[in-house]
Design a protein around this motif. Structure first.
Motif, PDB file in Angstrom:
ATOM      1  N   LEU A  33       0.798  -1.219   0.000  1.00 53.79           N
ATOM      2  CA  LEU A  33       0.000   0.000   0.000  1.00 53.79           C
ATOM      3  C   LEU A  33       0.835   1.275   0.000  1.00 53.79           C
ATOM      4  CD1 LEU A  33      -2.854  -0.917   2.476  1.00 53.79           C
ATOM      5  CD2 LEU A  33      -2.792  -1.134   0.012  1.00 53.79           C
ATOM      6  N   GLU A  34       2.142   1.154  -0.079  1.00 49.51           N
ATOM      7  CA  GLU A  34       2.978   2.343  -0.038  1.00 49.51           C
ATOM      8  C   GLU A  34       2.830   3.120  -1.350  1.00 49.51           C
ATOM      9  OE1 GLU A  34       7.664   3.656   0.571  1.00 49.51           O
ATOM     10  OE2 GLU A  34       7.089   1.553   0.514  1.00 49.51           O
ATOM     11  N   GLY A  35       2.401   4.356  -1.266  1.00 54.57           N
ATOM     12  CA  GLY A  35       2.180   5.159  -2.473  1.00 54.57           C
ATOM     13  C   GLY A  35       3.120   6.344  -2.513  1.00 54.57           C
ATOM     14  N   SER A  43      18.737  19.654  -4.011  1.00 56.51           N
ATOM     15  CA  SER A  43      19.169  18.274  -3.742  1.00 56.51           C
ATOM     16  C   SER A  43      18.038  17.470  -3.111  1.00 56.51           C
ATOM     17  CB  SER A  43      20.391  18.260  -2.816  1.00 56.51           C
ATOM     18  OG  SER A  43      20.064  18.848  -1.570  1.00 56.51           O
ATOM     19  N   CYS A  44      18.104  16.168  -3.311  1.00 59.56           N
ATOM     20  CA  CYS A  44      17.089  15.264  -2.760  1.00 59.56           C
ATOM     21  C   CYS A  44      17.258  15.160  -1.241  1.00 59.56           C
ATOM     22  CB  CYS A  44      17.237  13.883  -3.403  1.00 59.56           C
ATOM     23  SG  CYS A  44      16.197  12.610  -2.663  1.00 59.56           S
ATOM     24  N   PRO A  45      16.194  15.299  -0.457  1.00 62.62           N
ATOM     25  CA  PRO A  45      16.316  15.175   1.003  1.00 62.62           C
ATOM     26  C   PRO A  45      16.658  13.765   1.464  1.00 62.62           C
ATOM     27  CG  PRO A  45      14.011  15.359   0.376  1.00 62.62           C
ATOM     28  CD  PRO A  45      14.814  15.610  -0.861  1.00 62.62           C
ATOM     29  N   ASN A  46      16.537  12.794   0.572  1.00 65.73           N
ATOM     30  CA  ASN A  46      16.817  11.411   0.957  1.00 65.73           C
ATOM     31  C   ASN A  46      18.248  10.990   0.619  1.00 65.73           C
ATOM     32  OD1 ASN A  46      16.125   8.675   1.807  1.00 65.73           O
ATOM     33  ND2 ASN A  46      16.209   8.167  -0.378  1.00 65.73           N
ATOM     34  N   CYS A  86      16.758   7.999  -6.455  1.00 67.34           N
ATOM     35  CA  CYS A  86      16.069   7.094  -5.525  1.00 67.34           C
ATOM     36  C   CYS A  86      14.556   7.073  -5.721  1.00 67.34           C
ATOM     37  CB  CYS A  86      16.379   7.452  -4.067  1.00 67.34           C
ATOM     38  SG  CYS A  86      15.713   9.065  -3.551  1.00 67.34           S
ATOM     39  N   GLY A  87      14.009   8.007  -6.502  1.00 66.82           N
ATOM     40  CA  GLY A  87      12.584   7.999  -6.772  1.00 66.82           C
ATOM     41  C   GLY A  87      11.734   8.749  -5.775  1.00 66.82           C
ATOM     42  N   GLN A  88      12.303   9.307  -4.709  1.00 65.05           N
ATOM     43  CA  GLN A  88      11.499  10.019  -3.719  1.00 65.05           C
ATOM     44  C   GLN A  88      11.069  11.374  -4.256  1.00 65.05           C
ATOM     45  OE1 GLN A  88      12.388   9.971   0.617  1.00 65.05           O
ATOM     46  NE2 GLN A  88      12.793  12.160   0.339  1.00 65.05           N
TER      47      GLN A  88
END
Length: 420
Positions: A21-23, A33-36, A49-51
């Motif tokens: 269920l993770e959307g 920059s990406c926070p992840n 990473c796709g975030q």
């Protein structure tokens, strides 16, 4: 030990549901920059990473994320479910060979269908009225036991009066005495069961006797007089008692009992043995569960929902057995087929149950089960690129394997539910 197994099942199911269920999180286009992973971002999502560039931190976003993950699935559900029903072979083959962006993953589809099935099963009303013929059955058993005891006593008397000279001294009498002892034990057991049945019958008769009484006024007396045989309903001038219980009988006058009463009667039986011997701890644990039927049913249902993921690995060896000599087929292909096939079966059972609750079409709901072998044939034929004859004989064996897997799973969840 059973508690650890149950916790492991719940953890596995929860992890699978969470992953399924993770959307994606909402938010505007990003930059910087990406926070992840701190990679440069040039759009709404990180190319590394796709975030999402800006994760949502609003409280309302929690509900939104859940509803998005449950119902949207990037619109994959609305493409996957029709394909699963109408073109299951094409769906499985496309997913196995890499066309996956358009469809729900097999595990996600399986979990969604399983939860739908258990929701449908929760709407079923358990049977409430069961004919009670225990008194008659127990009386017949007692008569047979007494006849056996009389016959054994006759044999003992004959052995003592006319011993066989060809037998060792005392052997015939000893065997006859043992037979009398066993027959007496059977009589004692039957008498106890009959006493329990008569006690239940007496309680029901007392409940039927405690019906509201009809009160009539005698003009010659200063106080009202009550009739001895009072009907259950009152006429003009009647004053029924406030705490009188209803009669415990159906329209035919025969006694009835609920399925819970039947399970309690089984638990009270002196010969109650499920696992091991009658005095084992496991057997006593199951006996206590039978004494509380509603709790036993809840725990069996709970075990079935927690361990439903075992259906796929249980099916895997049987599916692989049918394709031992077929090249280019892997266990991954079998697992994808098994999960999609189980998902369709769960959706079909849900439809049968829900339609069965509608009075004017309930008669037709059971006919939907005929779709299972038809669907299995086309699913096998399309998923494994089989000819019609190869698909037909594999469908025949697959139906038998499905029955074995379902029976094994049913026994497993009953054991885990009652013995846990």
């Amino acid at each position: 030990m059973s508690g650890e197994i149950e916790a492991a099942g719940a953890l596995a199911t929860a992890g699978a549901v969470g992953a399924a269920l993770e959307g994606r999180e909402g938010g505007p286009r990003g930059g910087g920059s990406c926070p992840n992973c701190e990679a440069p971002i040039a759009g709404r999502f990180c190319s590394n990473c796709g975030q999402h560039a800006h994760p949502n931190r609003k409280l309302s976003g929690v509900i939104g994320e859940f509803m998005y993950g449950l119902w949207n699935f990037d619109t994959k559900a609305w493409r996957t479910v029709p394909m699963l029903i109408v073109r299951p072979g094409t769906l499985t083959r496309n997913y196995v060979y890499g066309k996956r962006a358009r469809y729900l993953a097999p595990l996600t589809m399986f979990l969604f269908a399983i939860f739908l099935m258990f929701f449908a099963f929760s709407t079923i009303q358990a049977p409430t009225n069961i004919r009670d013929s225990s008194v008659h059955i127990t009386q017949r058993d007692l008569d047979e036991a007494r006849a056996g005891l009389a016959e054994a006593q006759t044999e003992l008397a004959n052995a003592r009066a006319h011993p066989d000279p060809d037998e060792p001294a005392g052997l015939e009498v000893t065997l006859a005495e043992n037979a009398v002892r066993l027959a007496q034990q059977e009589v004692d057991r039957s008498e106890r069961q009959l006493a329990q049945a008569q006690a239940r019958e007496a309680r029901r008769a007392q409940a039927r006797a405690n019906t509201p009484v009809q009160v009539t006024v005698d003009p010659s007396l200063s106080t009202p007089a009550t009739t001895a045989e009072a009907p259950a309903t009152t006429t003009e001038g009647a004053a029924p008692t406030a705490d009188a219980p209803p009669a415990a009988a159906d329209d035919t006058g025969d006694d009835v009992e609920t399925w819970q009463d039947g399970m309690r009667e089984v638990a009270e039986n002196d010969n109650f043995v499920v696992f091991g011997n009658a005095n084992s701890e496991l057997n006593e644990r199951v006996r206590r569960k039978f004494a509380n039927p509603d709790l036993a049913l809840y725990q069996v249902q709970d075990a079935a929902s927690k361990f439903s993921f075992l259906l796929a690995p249980l099916s895997l060896p049987f599916i692989a057995l049918l394709f031992l000599w077929k090249r280019g087929v892997t266990l991954y292909d079998h697992m994808a087929y098994a999960l999609y096939a189980l998902a369709f079966a769960a959706i079909l059972f849900s439809a049968v149950v829900l339609l069965g609750e509608i009075p004017w079409i309930s008669w037709a709901s059971a006919w939907l089960l005929l779709a299972l072998p038809v669907h299995m044939y086309f699913h096998l034929k399309g998923a494994y690129a089989l000819g019609w004859w190869s698909a037909v004989w594999r469908t025949f064996f697959m139906l038998n394997f499905a029955f074995i897997v379902a029976s094994t799973f049913t026994v497993l969840v009953i054991v885990l539910g009652l013995a846990g």
